[in-house]
Design a protein around this motif. Sequence first.
Motif, short mmCIF file in Angstrom:
data_model
loop_
_atom_site.label_atom_id
_atom_site.label_comp_id
_atom_site.label_asym_id
_atom_site.label_seq_id
_atom_site.Cartn_x
_atom_site.Cartn_y
_atom_site.Cartn_z
N GLY A 122 0.81 -1.21 0.00
CA GLY A 122 0.00 0.00 0.00
C GLY A 122 0.84 1.26 0.00
O GLY A 122 0.45 2.29 -0.57
N THR A 192 -6.17 -1.56 -12.19
CA THR A 192 -5.63 -0.62 -11.21
C THR A 192 -4.68 0.38 -11.85
O THR A 192 -4.63 1.55 -11.44
CB THR A 192 -4.90 -1.39 -10.10
OG1 THR A 192 -5.84 -2.22 -9.40
CG2 THR A 192 -4.26 -0.45 -9.10
N SER A 273 -9.50 5.92 -2.27
CA SER A 273 -9.56 4.47 -2.07
C SER A 273 -10.56 4.12 -0.97
O SER A 273 -11.24 3.10 -1.05
CB SER A 273 -8.17 3.94 -1.71
OG SER A 273 -7.26 4.14 -2.78
N PHE A 274 -10.66 4.96 0.05
CA PHE A 274 -11.63 4.73 1.12
C PHE A 274 -13.06 4.79 0.57
O PHE A 274 -13.93 4.01 0.98
CB PHE A 274 -11.45 5.78 2.21
CG PHE A 274 -12.39 5.64 3.37
CD1 PHE A 274 -12.10 4.78 4.41
CD2 PHE A 274 -13.56 6.36 3.42
CE1 PHE A 274 -12.97 4.65 5.49
CE2 PHE A 274 -14.44 6.24 4.49
CZ PHE A 274 -14.14 5.38 5.52
N GLY A 276 -13.90 3.99 -2.41
CA GLY A 276 -14.11 2.92 -3.38
C GLY A 276 -13.84 3.30 -4.81
O GLY A 276 -14.15 2.52 -5.72
N LYS A 280 -8.29 -0.74 -7.33
CA LYS A 280 -9.26 -1.83 -7.25
C LYS A 280 -8.65 -3.02 -6.53
O LYS A 280 -7.46 -3.32 -6.69
CB LYS A 280 -9.69 -2.24 -8.66
CG LYS A 280 -10.36 -1.13 -9.45
CD LYS A 280 -10.67 -1.55 -10.86
CE LYS A 280 -11.70 -2.68 -10.89
NZ LYS A 280 -12.10 -3.02 -12.28
N PRO A 281 -9.45 -3.73 -5.72
CA PRO A 281 -8.96 -4.97 -5.10
C PRO A 281 -8.57 -5.97 -6.19
O PRO A 281 -9.14 -5.94 -7.29
CB PRO A 281 -10.17 -5.46 -4.30
CG PRO A 281 -11.03 -4.25 -4.11
CD PRO A 281 -10.82 -3.41 -5.33
N SER A 285 -4.13 -1.02 -0.64
CA SER A 285 -4.17 0.43 -0.48
C SER A 285 -4.57 0.73 0.96
O SER A 285 -5.44 0.07 1.53
CB SER A 285 -5.18 1.06 -1.44
OG SER A 285 -5.40 2.42 -1.12
N GLN A 288 -8.21 1.79 1.24
CA GLN A 288 -9.08 0.63 1.03
C GLN A 288 -9.13 -0.25 2.27
O GLN A 288 -10.19 -0.78 2.64
CB GLN A 288 -8.57 -0.16 -0.18
CG GLN A 288 -9.40 -1.32 -0.60
CD GLN A 288 -8.68 -2.13 -1.67
OE1 GLN A 288 -8.14 -3.19 -1.40
NE2 GLN A 288 -8.63 -1.60 -2.88
N SER A 291 -11.37 1.36 4.79
CA SER A 291 -12.78 1.18 4.42
C SER A 291 -13.26 -0.22 4.81
O SER A 291 -14.38 -0.37 5.33
CB SER A 291 -12.96 1.41 2.92
OG SER A 291 -14.28 1.21 2.52
N SER A 292 -12.43 -1.23 4.57
CA SER A 292 -12.83 -2.60 4.92
C SER A 292 -12.88 -2.81 6.43
O SER A 292 -13.65 -3.65 6.92
CB SER A 292 -11.83 -3.60 4.30
OG SER A 292 -11.78 -3.46 2.89
#
Length: 335
Positions: A122, A192, A273-274, A276, A280-281, A285, A288, A291-292
């Motif tokens: 990341g 990505t 990234s938070f 979305g 991309k997964p 990141s 990201q 966020s998860s």
Amino acid sequence: MTAPLHEPTAEAAPSAAEEAAVASADAKAVQGRSLGRIAWERLKRDKLALTGGAVVLLLIALALLAPVITSLLGQDPNAYHENLIDPLFGTPTGSLGGVSGDHLLGVEPVNGRDIFARILYGARISLLVGFLSALVAVVLGTILGILAGFFGGWVDSLISRVMDGLLAFPQLLFIIALVSVMPNEMLGLTGTGVRVFVMILVIGFFGWPYIGRVVRGQTLSMREREYVEAARSLGAGRLYILFKELLPNLVAPIIVYTTMMIPTNILTEAALSFLGVGVKPPTASWGQMLSSALDYYDSDPMYMVVPGVAIFITVLAFNLFGDGVRDALDPKGSR
């Protein structure tokens, strides 16, 4: 008539060693120092700035060596370790989110991916977007700012109005809308890579007015200086004055604002990234990961703490270093 109480005595002649020492001291006293050396001596006295710079260098080294480090640890950022996950709750087994000798910062909930490996990868995304978008902003801002300040008139008015419009434009909303409609393939990039490329261009494009204003203001104050008038009176052309007389004197403010712009760009990438619309997964990141982690902040707080601390340390290190560079390059500074 009485004799004088004290006979005048002749002063002893200085020895060769003393004469050499005096000459060396005089040479050191008149020895000139370049602006770069003066700035470096000031920067060396700022311990916080040096600490921030050391952390920045460490982060860059870790990001560049991420494949080597993860292979030495035997970890893959995208490898699942479902055997380390509680099948009932979906959280890592063990304490502190599954921290162990094999997984230094624990594993992610549900899939068990190694958090330390994903933090390293990341960092590559965050630093790449931060540095390259700052480079785009610096190039555009320097060129347009110096043109506006030097030529003035309608050129200055046009560029200034463009800067005002971009500063008032909702950058984040535009990036979200643009990235959402971007194709999966563009210019030989896929997935990505396309999103990273678009983020670099858009963040840099919306960032250049900030440094453009600074460069324009500095150019306006310098274009009437004596050395510029002297070069003009000697027959120097506009390009010579721009690149040989003005641009070298703009290096200090450009460096300062670049160091201050990079952490802002890193925060912007994390925010995208938070939300979305960043990478991309399964590409790692920090934003990201945050966020998860929202779904597990109560059952597995380590999953949220680790990427949050990574963002905090990175931005703080850049800001400390940038403050130190600003003070070191400021000729009116007292430190």
